[in-house]
Motif scaffolding. Structure first.
Motif, PDB file in Angstrom:
ATOM      1  N   GLY A 108      39.609  69.013  83.778  1.00  0.00           N
ATOM      2  CA  GLY A 108      38.809  69.425  82.632  1.00  0.00           C
ATOM      3  C   GLY A 108      39.269  68.814  81.323  1.00  0.00           C
ATOM      4  O   GLY A 108      40.432  68.455  81.158  1.00  0.00           O
ATOM      5  N   THR A 109      38.315  68.690  80.400  1.00  0.00           N
ATOM      6  CA  THR A 109      38.618  68.205  79.062  1.00  0.00           C
ATOM      7  C   THR A 109      37.860  69.082  78.058  1.00  0.00           C
ATOM      8  O   THR A 109      36.685  69.403  78.264  1.00  0.00           O
ATOM      9  CB  THR A 109      38.252  66.715  78.903  1.00  0.00           C
ATOM     10  N   GLN A 110      38.529  69.469  76.993  1.00  0.00           N
ATOM     11  CA  GLN A 110      37.949  70.383  76.023  1.00  0.00           C
ATOM     12  C   GLN A 110      37.036  69.640  75.056  1.00  0.00           C
ATOM     13  O   GLN A 110      37.420  68.608  74.489  1.00  0.00           O
ATOM     14  CB  GLN A 110      39.048  71.094  75.230  1.00  0.00           C
ATOM     15  N   VAL A 111      35.842  70.182  74.861  1.00  0.00           N
ATOM     16  CA  VAL A 111      34.918  69.706  73.838  1.00  0.00           C
ATOM     17  C   VAL A 111      34.653  70.863  72.884  1.00  0.00           C
ATOM     18  O   VAL A 111      34.229  71.938  73.309  1.00  0.00           O
ATOM     19  CB  VAL A 111      33.598  69.210  74.459  1.00  0.00           C
ATOM     20  N   THR A 112      34.918  70.637  71.612  1.00  0.00           N
ATOM     21  CA  THR A 112      34.702  71.658  70.596  1.00  0.00           C
ATOM     22  C   THR A 112      33.770  71.098  69.532  1.00  0.00           C
ATOM     23  O   THR A 112      34.056  70.049  68.946  1.00  0.00           O
ATOM     24  CB  THR A 112      36.020  72.105  69.951  1.00  0.00           C
ATOM     25  N   VAL A 113      32.674  71.796  69.306  1.00  0.00           N
ATOM     26  CA  VAL A 113      31.695  71.375  68.304  1.00  0.00           C
ATOM     27  C   VAL A 113      31.730  72.402  67.178  1.00  0.00           C
ATOM     28  O   VAL A 113      31.323  73.555  67.351  1.00  0.00           O
ATOM     29  CB  VAL A 113      30.284  71.280  68.896  1.00  0.00           C
TER      30      VAL A 113
END
Length: 115
Positions: A108-113
């Motif tokens: 997994g890789t974190q995406v924060t918008v």
């Protein structure tokens, strides 16, 4: 065994873009389905997009028209181009590969918008 390593996540402002990559290694077979899933805090993991080894794609309604899934089989790499990102897209994004009815997952890789 199959290993999947995602990269490309990060922090982006609403309306921005990111491209995720997933590098596959190990015992790979030509007939497979690869996909991107995501899981936000307190929610179940959900399909974002998937692509077959013949190039057929399927998208979640929530990302249709904003995200594009693609694959470069010569590099054993899966991509997810994400445009017009929204705060609701914030999640951990996982790569999945299905071959011979067995599913393999990346870490997994974190995406924060967020602004």
């Amino acid at each position: 065994q199959v290993q999947l390593v995602e990269s490309g996540g990060g922090l982006v402002q609403p309306g921005g873009s990111l491209r995720l990559s997933c590098a596959a290694g190990g015992l790979l077979f030509s007939i497979n389905v690869m996909g991107w899933y995501r899981q936000a805090p307190g929610k179940e993991r959900e399909l974002v997009a998937e692509i077959t080894s013949s190039g057929r794609t399927n998208y979640a309604d929530s990302v249709q028209g904003r995200f594009t899934i693609s694959r470069a089989d010569a590099k054993n790499t899966l991509y997810l181009q994400m445009n017009s990102l929204k705060p609701d897209d914030t999640a951990v994004y996982y790569c999945k590969r299905e071959q011979f009815k067995t599913n393999y997952w990346g870490q997994g890789t974190q995406v924060t918008v967020s602004s």
